[in-house]
Design an enzyme around this catalytic site. Structure first.
Site, PDB file in Angstrom:
ATOM      1  NE  ARG A   1     -10.259  36.225 -18.779  1.00  0.00           N
ATOM      2  CZ  ARG A   1     -10.730  36.900 -17.733  1.00  0.00           C
ATOM      3  NH1 ARG A   1     -12.012  36.921 -17.475  1.00  0.00           N
ATOM      4  NH2 ARG A   1      -9.895  37.531 -16.948  1.00  0.00           N
TER       5      ARG A   1
ATOM      6  CE  LYS B   1      -3.389  30.622 -40.047  1.00  0.00           C
ATOM      7  NZ  LYS B   1      -2.271  30.864 -40.986  1.00  0.00           N
TER       8      LYS B   1
ATOM      9  CD  GLU C   1      -5.523  33.965 -51.396  1.00  0.00           C
ATOM     10  OE1 GLU C   1      -5.005  32.832 -51.331  1.00  0.00           O
ATOM     11  OE2 GLU C   1      -4.994  34.992 -50.887  1.00  0.00           O
TER      12      GLU C   1
ATOM     13  CE  LYS D   1      -8.577  28.923 -44.549  1.00  0.00           C
ATOM     14  NZ  LYS D   1      -8.498  30.363 -44.452  1.00  0.00           N
TER      15      LYS D   1
ATOM     16  CD  GLU E   1       0.071  27.985 -40.925  1.00  0.00           C
ATOM     17  OE1 GLU E   1      -0.926  28.719 -40.836  1.00  0.00           O
ATOM     18  OE2 GLU E   1       1.111  28.305 -41.502  1.00  0.00           O
TER      19      GLU E   1
ATOM     20  NE  ARG F   1      -5.396  27.501 -41.130  1.00  0.00           N
ATOM     21  CZ  ARG F   1      -6.349  28.032 -40.367  1.00  0.00           C
ATOM     22  NH1 ARG F   1      -6.714  27.433 -39.248  1.00  0.00           N
ATOM     23  NH2 ARG F   1      -6.960  29.140 -40.730  1.00  0.00           N
TER      24      ARG F   1
ATOM     25  CG  ASN G   1       1.055  29.734 -45.513  1.00  0.00           C
ATOM     26  OD1 ASN G   1       0.097  30.498 -45.396  1.00  0.00           O
ATOM     27  ND2 ASN G   1       1.569  29.078 -44.493  1.00  0.00           N
TER      28      ASN G   1
ATOM     29  CG  HIS H   1       0.145  33.277 -49.336  1.00  0.00           C
ATOM     30  ND1 HIS H   1      -0.455  32.531 -50.326  1.00  0.00           N
ATOM     31  CD2 HIS H   1      -0.822  34.099 -48.855  1.00  0.00           C
ATOM     32  CE1 HIS H   1      -1.728  32.887 -50.422  1.00  0.00           C
ATOM     33  NE2 HIS H   1      -1.982  33.835 -49.540  1.00  0.00           N
TER      34      HIS H   1
ATOM     35  CG  HIS I   1       3.371  37.338 -47.060  1.00  0.00           C
ATOM     36  ND1 HIS I   1       3.300  36.209 -46.279  1.00  0.00           N
ATOM     37  CD2 HIS I   1       2.079  37.693 -47.324  1.00  0.00           C
ATOM     38  CE1 HIS I   1       2.030  35.896 -46.069  1.00  0.00           C
ATOM     39  NE2 HIS I   1       1.265  36.787 -46.687  1.00  0.00           N
TER      40      HIS I   1
ATOM     41  CG  HIS J   1      -3.145  39.050 -50.194  1.00  0.00           C
ATOM     42  ND1 HIS J   1      -1.893  38.753 -49.696  1.00  0.00           N
ATOM     43  CD2 HIS J   1      -3.863  37.905 -50.102  1.00  0.00           C
ATOM     44  CE1 HIS J   1      -1.868  37.487 -49.305  1.00  0.00           C
ATOM     45  NE2 HIS J   1      -3.047  36.952 -49.536  1.00  0.00           N
TER      46      HIS J   1
HETATM   47  N1  LIG Z   1      -7.825  35.023 -41.634  1.00  0.00           N
HETATM   48  C1  LIG Z   1      -7.402  34.410 -42.716  1.00  0.00           C
HETATM   49  O1  LIG Z   1      -7.309  33.187 -42.773  1.00  0.00           O
HETATM   50  C2  LIG Z   1      -7.043  35.246 -43.897  1.00  0.00           C
HETATM   51  C3  LIG Z   1      -6.872  34.638 -45.151  1.00  0.00           C
HETATM   52  C4  LIG Z   1      -6.613  35.447 -46.243  1.00  0.00           C
HETATM   53  C5  LIG Z   1      -6.507  36.821 -46.086  1.00  0.00           C
HETATM   54  N2  LIG Z   1      -6.672  37.376 -44.865  1.00  0.00           N
HETATM   55  C6  LIG Z   1      -6.591  38.835 -44.669  1.00  0.00           C
HETATM   56  O2  LIG Z   1      -7.609  39.426 -45.449  1.00  0.00           O
HETATM   57  C7  LIG Z   1      -7.217  40.754 -45.791  1.00  0.00           C
HETATM   58  C8  LIG Z   1      -7.559  41.002 -47.242  1.00  0.00           C
HETATM   59  O3  LIG Z   1      -8.943  40.826 -47.422  1.00  0.00           O
HETATM   60  P1  LIG Z   1      -9.734  41.515 -48.616  1.00  0.00           P
HETATM   61  O4  LIG Z   1      -9.018  41.265 -49.880  1.00  0.00           O
HETATM   62  O5  LIG Z   1     -11.141  41.095 -48.490  1.00  0.00           O
HETATM   63  O6  LIG Z   1      -9.506  43.076 -48.324  1.00  0.00           O
HETATM   64  P2  LIG Z   1     -10.456  44.212 -47.727  1.00  0.00           P
HETATM   65  O7  LIG Z   1     -11.140  43.767 -46.530  1.00  0.00           O
HETATM   66  O8  LIG Z   1      -9.620  45.434 -47.654  1.00  0.00           O
HETATM   67  O9  LIG Z   1     -11.530  44.456 -48.891  1.00  0.00           O
HETATM   68  C9  LIG Z   1     -11.089  44.886 -50.151  1.00  0.00           C
HETATM   69  C10 LIG Z   1     -11.804  46.181 -50.587  1.00  0.00           C
HETATM   70  O10 LIG Z   1     -13.153  45.895 -50.938  1.00  0.00           O
HETATM   71  C11 LIG Z   1     -14.053  46.778 -50.266  1.00  0.00           C
HETATM   72  N3  LIG Z   1     -15.291  46.008 -50.107  1.00  0.00           N
HETATM   73  C12 LIG Z   1     -15.533  44.966 -49.299  1.00  0.00           C
HETATM   74  N4  LIG Z   1     -16.703  44.395 -49.596  1.00  0.00           N
HETATM   75  C13 LIG Z   1     -17.247  45.109 -50.616  1.00  0.00           C
HETATM   76  C14 LIG Z   1     -18.432  44.987 -51.387  1.00  0.00           C
HETATM   77  N5  LIG Z   1     -19.285  43.979 -51.216  1.00  0.00           N
HETATM   78  N6  LIG Z   1     -18.659  45.914 -52.336  1.00  0.00           N
HETATM   79  C15 LIG Z   1     -17.767  46.915 -52.577  1.00  0.00           C
HETATM   80  N7  LIG Z   1     -16.618  47.041 -51.920  1.00  0.00           N
HETATM   81  C16 LIG Z   1     -16.356  46.153 -50.947  1.00  0.00           C
HETATM   82  C17 LIG Z   1     -13.313  47.170 -49.028  1.00  0.00           C
HETATM   83  O11 LIG Z   1     -13.772  48.421 -48.555  1.00  0.00           O
HETATM   84  C18 LIG Z   1     -11.873  47.242 -49.519  1.00  0.00           C
HETATM   85  O12 LIG Z   1     -11.643  48.483 -50.140  1.00  0.00           O
HETATM   86  C19 LIG Z   1      -5.753  40.860 -45.480  1.00  0.00           C
HETATM   87  O13 LIG Z   1      -5.590  41.688 -44.350  1.00  0.00           O
HETATM   88  C20 LIG Z   1      -5.316  39.438 -45.170  1.00  0.00           C
HETATM   89  O14 LIG Z   1      -4.301  39.383 -44.212  1.00  0.00           O
HETATM   90  C21 LIG Z   1      -6.936  36.621 -43.781  1.00  0.00           C
HETATM   91 ZN   LIG Z   2      -3.780  34.945 -49.350  1.00  0.00          ZN
END
Ligand SMILES: NC(=O)c1ccc[n+]([C@@H]2O[C@H](COP(=O)([O-])OP(=O)(O)OC[C@H]3O[C@@H](n4cnc5c(N)ncnc54)[C@H](O)[C@@H]3O)[C@@H](O)[C@H]2O)c1
Ligand SMILES: [Zn+2]
Length: 365
Positions: free
Chosen positions: A125, A147, A189, A231, A241, A245, A249, A252, A256, A269
């Site tokens: 939990r 999130k 971003e 942020k 949100e 918040r 988006n 986005h 998406h 992305h």
């Molecule tokens: N929670 C939130 O508020 C929020 C906001 C924006 C995005 N997201 C989520 O985040 C995700 C995208 O995140 P991302 O772009 O970081 O993708 P990711 O986590 O897939 O990382 C991108 C790539 O970089 C590699 N990597 C990570 N750190 C590294 C490093 N230091 N050196 C070399 N390679 C490295 C990973 O293996 C991957 O191949 C999506 O699923 C999205 O939905 C969440």
């Molecule tokens: Zn985004």
């Protein structure tokens, strides 16, 4: 010895935490985690591609601070951001007998942070969560604000929670191994934050494009601090949100639609967000909601950091359909975040489909 560093505080009515930003910060991880979640055991869950580098550094620091460390791996890609992975990670924490007060540390990009965050939110939990983002996108966006969640076949991020970390540790040195394409995605971003809240940041990014793309350490700390402040401010105002918040988006709903109609394998992305913001800016100018200079300036900033502003996309009909499937749809109407100017946006509910179609066409390669 750490270089330039910054700390941003995120204060909510029920919880406060710090976001620390500095090169080399992972070496301080154990000591800092001990200050927020002292316990005998800790779990570190690491992105599969960085286990022997940044994951190892994190684990060693925790061991030096006296934790018995359980290590687990987060498999790569959106295709593994699933309930199956969530279940495996929960089982591994149970097997390792992690307890209510044991911290769970996520080391990786947004995918790792989102899944591990959801694991921490629900294991016994809820256990203390520490985010160590290692992609620029996760540093400036995903790791801050609570999130967390996973994808299901019906869509991205549809199962999850709001669960704030106890601490966010951003070691900017981890960016040195990140592929340049991922750096540019993070910058998309950052440009978004400029458009929705901070015209000065928007200009600064364009002026510092070269230092940013070469990962100059002081410039990165400055960039990340400015973005985390935005942020954190938005999340403080509206954690769940219910209102502002949603400004995060911006771009986005379009993004998406691009991602889902191309099976998530053509655009990253951040690239989709860059294109989505471009479409949204064209749309806003077309509706006379902003000056015609807004899309022009946005294009110029995106191009300065090497992001695409045109692309070959699926047919407009398919993209329009995908937009109405997005979870930001309210009562069947597409809600869009559109710029008033660089530095301010509004939520708009009643945009005619014909105008949206025209905005899609503006992206045509
Ligand atoms: N929670 C939130 O508020 C929020 C906001 C924006 C995005 N997201 C989520 O985040 C995700 C995208 O995140 P991302 O772009 O970081 O993708 P990711 O986590 O897939 O990382 C991108 C790539 O970089 C590699 N990597 C990570 N750190 C590294 C490093 N230091 N050196 C070399 N390679 C490295 C990973 O293996 C991957 O191949 C999506 O699923 C999205 O939905 C969440
Ligand atoms: Zn985004």
């Amino acid at each position: 010895m750490l270089g330039v560093m910054a700390t941003v505080e995120l204060k909510l009515p029920h919880h406060r935490y710090e976001i620390r930003i500095a090169p080399g910060l992972l070496s301080e991880l154990g000591r800092e985690v001990r200050a927020v979640a002292a316990h005998g055991r800790a779990a570190v869950i690491v992105d599969q591609s960085i286990t022997s580098t940044h994951g190892q550094a994190a684990a060693e620091s925790l061991q030096q601070a006296g934790y018995q460390v359980h290590q687990a791996i987060m498999p790569l890609g959106e295709q593994n951001k699933t309930l199956a992975t969530f279940d495996k990670l929960q089982q591994s924490l149970l097997d390792a007998k992690l307890e209510r007060r044991s911290p769970v540390v996520a080391v990786g990009g947004g995918i790792t942070g989102d899944v591990v965050g959801f694991v921490a939110a629900t294991y016994l939990r809820g256990v203390p969560l520490v985010q160590c983002p290692t992609t620029l996108l996760a540093m400036v966006d995903a790791s801050v604000g609570g999130k967390v969640g996973v994808n299901v076949t019906q869509g991205k991020n549809l199962i999850g929670a709001f669960y704030q970390p106890q601490l966010v540790m951003i070691d900017t040195d981890t960016l040195n191994t990140l592929p340049p394409r991922e750096v540019r995605c993070g910058l998309a971003e950052c440009i978004k934050h400029g458009v929705i809240r901070d015209a000065q940041l928007f200009d600064w990014i364009e002026q510092h494009a070269e230092q940013l793309l070469s990962l100059d350490s002081d410039t990165m700390v400055e960039l990340i601090e400015a973005n985390v402040r935005i942020k954190a401010a938005v999340v403080t105002e509206d954690e769940m949100e219910a209102g502002v918040r949603a400004h995060l988006n911006f771009g986005h709903t379009f993004a998406h639609a691009i991602e889902s109609t191309t099976d998530y394998n053509t655009f990253k992305h951040g690239e989709a967000v860059g294109l989505g913001m471009t479409a949204a800016a064209h749309l806003a100018a077309d509706l006379s909601r902003c000056d015609a200079s807004v899309p022009v300036r946005l294009l110029s900033a995106l191009q300065a950091v090497g992001l695409p502003v045109k692309a070959e996309l699926p047919a407009t009909d398919k993209l329009l359909d995908a937009m109405t499937m997005d979870k930001k749809v309210a009562d069947g109407k597409v809600r869009l975040v559109l710029p008033d100017r660089i530095g301010a946006v509004s939520i708009v509910n009643d945009v005619p489909t014909s105008a949206i179609a025209k905005a899609w066409d503006a992206l045509g390669g």
